[in-house]
Every structure is written in C-alpha cells, then in structure tokens.
Motif scaffolding. Sequence first.
Motif, PDB file in Angstrom:
ATOM      1  N   GLY A  56      -9.454 -13.266 -12.831  1.00  0.00           N
ATOM      2  CA  GLY A  56      -9.240 -13.344 -14.275  1.00  0.00           C
ATOM      3  C   GLY A  56      -8.289 -14.444 -14.682  1.00  0.00           C
ATOM      4  N   GLY A  57      -8.173 -15.493 -13.900  1.00  0.00           N
ATOM      5  CA  GLY A  57      -7.244 -16.571 -14.239  1.00  0.00           C
ATOM      6  C   GLY A  57      -5.994 -16.455 -13.387  1.00  0.00           C
ATOM      7  N   GLU A  58      -4.867 -16.128 -14.030  1.00  0.00           N
ATOM      8  CA  GLU A  58      -3.611 -15.988 -13.287  1.00  0.00           C
ATOM      9  C   GLU A  58      -3.721 -14.823 -12.308  1.00  0.00           C
ATOM     10  OE1 GLU A  58       1.190 -15.732 -14.154  1.00  0.00           O
ATOM     11  OE2 GLU A  58      -0.205 -15.275 -15.769  1.00  0.00           O
ATOM     12  N   PRO A  59      -3.363 -15.040 -11.040  1.00  0.00           N
ATOM     13  CA  PRO A  59      -3.482 -13.975 -10.049  1.00  0.00           C
ATOM     14  C   PRO A  59      -2.678 -12.726 -10.448  1.00  0.00           C
ATOM     15  CG  PRO A  59      -3.046 -16.056  -8.964  1.00  0.00           C
ATOM     16  CD  PRO A  59      -2.866 -16.282 -10.438  1.00  0.00           C
ATOM     17  N   ARG A  60      -3.293 -11.588 -10.235  1.00  0.00           N
ATOM     18  CA  ARG A  60      -2.689 -10.291 -10.532  1.00  0.00           C
ATOM     19  C   ARG A  60      -2.714  -9.445  -9.269  1.00  0.00           C
ATOM     20  NH1 ARG A  60      -0.506  -9.984 -15.724  1.00  0.00           N
ATOM     21  NH2 ARG A  60      -1.620 -11.504 -16.977  1.00  0.00           N
ATOM     22  N   LEU A  61      -1.733  -8.573  -9.165  1.00  0.00           N
ATOM     23  CA  LEU A  61      -1.666  -7.675  -8.014  1.00  0.00           C
ATOM     24  C   LEU A  61      -2.760  -6.627  -8.086  1.00  0.00           C
ATOM     25  CD1 LEU A  61       2.159  -6.995  -7.701  1.00  0.00           C
ATOM     26  CD2 LEU A  61       0.788  -8.665  -6.472  1.00  0.00           C
ATOM     27  N   HIS A  62      -3.271  -6.305  -6.930  1.00  0.00           N
ATOM     28  CA  HIS A  62      -4.180  -5.175  -6.785  1.00  0.00           C
ATOM     29  C   HIS A  62      -3.542  -4.259  -5.747  1.00  0.00           C
ATOM     30  CE1 HIS A  62      -7.722  -2.759  -6.641  1.00  0.00           C
ATOM     31  NE2 HIS A  62      -7.833  -2.958  -5.336  1.00  0.00           N
ATOM     32  N   LEU A  63      -3.068  -3.094  -6.187  1.00  0.00           N
ATOM     33  CA  LEU A  63      -2.374  -2.154  -5.319  1.00  0.00           C
ATOM     34  C   LEU A  63      -3.242  -0.935  -5.096  1.00  0.00           C
ATOM     35  CD1 LEU A  63       0.177  -1.220  -3.795  1.00  0.00           C
ATOM     36  CD2 LEU A  63       1.052  -0.349  -5.966  1.00  0.00           C
ATOM     37  N   ARG A  64      -3.450  -0.627  -3.835  1.00  0.00           N
ATOM     38  CA  ARG A  64      -4.135   0.605  -3.447  1.00  0.00           C
ATOM     39  C   ARG A  64      -3.159   1.410  -2.604  1.00  0.00           C
ATOM     40  NH1 ARG A  64      -8.796  -0.036   0.037  1.00  0.00           N
ATOM     41  NH2 ARG A  64      -7.432  -1.433   1.172  1.00  0.00           N
ATOM     42  N   GLY A  65      -3.279   2.724  -2.671  1.00  0.00           N
ATOM     43  CA  GLY A  65      -2.391   3.551  -1.875  1.00  0.00           C
ATOM     44  C   GLY A  65      -2.969   4.920  -1.601  1.00  0.00           C
ATOM     45  N   ASP A  66      -2.362   5.586  -0.620  1.00  0.00           N
ATOM     46  CA  ASP A  66      -2.796   6.920  -0.245  1.00  0.00           C
ATOM     47  C   ASP A  66      -1.655   7.612   0.505  1.00  0.00           C
ATOM     48  OD1 ASP A  66      -4.552   9.072  -0.067  1.00  0.00           O
ATOM     49  OD2 ASP A  66      -5.506   8.354   1.770  1.00  0.00           O
ATOM     50  N   SER A  67      -1.739   8.920   0.570  1.00  0.00           N
ATOM     51  CA  SER A  67      -0.804   9.723   1.350  1.00  0.00           C
ATOM     52  C   SER A  67      -1.515  10.972   1.826  1.00  0.00           C
ATOM     53  CB  SER A  67       0.422  10.119   0.520  1.00  0.00           C
ATOM     54  OG  SER A  67       1.271  10.966   1.285  1.00  0.00           O
ATOM     55  N   ASP A  68      -0.975  11.571   2.873  1.00  0.00           N
ATOM     56  CA  ASP A  68      -1.544  12.806   3.391  1.00  0.00           C
ATOM     57  C   ASP A  68      -0.932  14.041   2.730  1.00  0.00           C
ATOM     58  OD1 ASP A  68       0.969  12.583   4.548  1.00  0.00           O
ATOM     59  OD2 ASP A  68       0.313  13.191   6.547  1.00  0.00           O
ATOM     60  N   ALA A  69      -0.006  13.860   1.800  1.00  0.00           N
ATOM     61  CA  ALA A  69       0.642  14.979   1.100  1.00  0.00           C
ATOM     62  C   ALA A  69       0.355  14.863  -0.400  1.00  0.00           C
ATOM     63  CB  ALA A  69       2.149  14.958   1.346  1.00  0.00           C
ATOM     64  N   HIS A  70       0.011  15.975  -1.032  1.00  0.00           N
ATOM     65  CA  HIS A  70      -0.389  15.963  -2.441  1.00  0.00           C
ATOM     66  C   HIS A  70       0.687  15.385  -3.360  1.00  0.00           C
ATOM     67  CE1 HIS A  70      -4.103  18.020  -1.712  1.00  0.00           C
ATOM     68  NE2 HIS A  70      -3.482  19.015  -1.094  1.00  0.00           N
ATOM     69  N   ILE A  71       1.911  15.862  -3.254  1.00  0.00           N
ATOM     70  CA  ILE A  71       2.975  15.392  -4.160  1.00  0.00           C
ATOM     71  C   ILE A  71       3.262  13.912  -3.902  1.00  0.00           C
ATOM     72  CG2 ILE A  71       4.932  16.122  -2.720  1.00  0.00           C
ATOM     73  CD1 ILE A  71       4.905  16.521  -6.492  1.00  0.00           C
TER      74      ILE A  71
END
Length: 143
Positions: free
Chosen positions: A63-78
């Motif tokens: 989209g022009g200027e680079p932007r962060l793409h953050l993905r994440g996960d955890s094995d604990a609900h909270i």
Amino acid sequence: MLPPIETIVENFEFIDDWEERYRYIIELGRMLPPADEALHAEANKVQGCASQVWLDLGLDGSGGEPRLHLRGDSDAHIVRGLVALMVALFDGQTPRKAAETDAFALYTRLGLGEHLTPQRSNGVRAMADRIHRDATRMAAEAP
C-alpha cells in the motif's frame, strides 16, 4: 477480525468487573486468525513468557509506505488475548511509529499489571520488547 485498539480500550474501560474484563481479553484472543504451523517456528517463539507465545513481525509494502504485519499465537487463552492486544496495537503501523509506541503503557493504562500474575506481566513485557526491537531494526533498515 480484531476491532481497532481505540475500540478495545473504550470497551475495556466500559467494563467494571474484572471477571468480565478477563472474558473480554479471552474473546479478543479468539478473534485472532488461526495460526499456521509456520508461525510456531522456534524463531518466532518469545523468550521470557511462562506460556508459549509466538510472534511474527513482517512488512507489507503493497500500500505504498511499508506497514507492519504482526501475527501471533499462544497456547494459553488469556495470553492469546494479550497477544491480540499487541496485534491490535501494532498491526498496520509503520516501523518508525511502532518503534516509538510504548506497548507497556497500554498494559498499564488498562490496569492489567494489578490484575495479572507477575509471570504474565513479564510475558507482556517480553512481547512488547520483542516487537519494539524488531520494529526498531525495520525502521533503521527502511530507506
């Protein structure tokens, strides 16, 4: 899909009961897209968390200027919900803005430090430090 961080903060401040706030954090975690196996690579694992946490911070330049793409996960609900807070805060920011953003300030503003265990607090700090370090590196490498 996660709501914008401003909406999350407004919703959080509207909820008075901490049991309900915990449920809201868990619900945010459920809104994260399902993680693929590549996310669970050892290189994405955040050190310093009591639960397993994986973060992958990349750049999207479509989209022009680079932007962060953050993905994440955890094995604990909270903790997955706490990861969702980080995703809502950082995903789509420029690396420079992300490097200047104090994620732990959001954690403090929401009063989480007073209601989570010290191990969870350390985990949030480890996530925030990892994102800050990666965003700072990306900002320095940007043209």
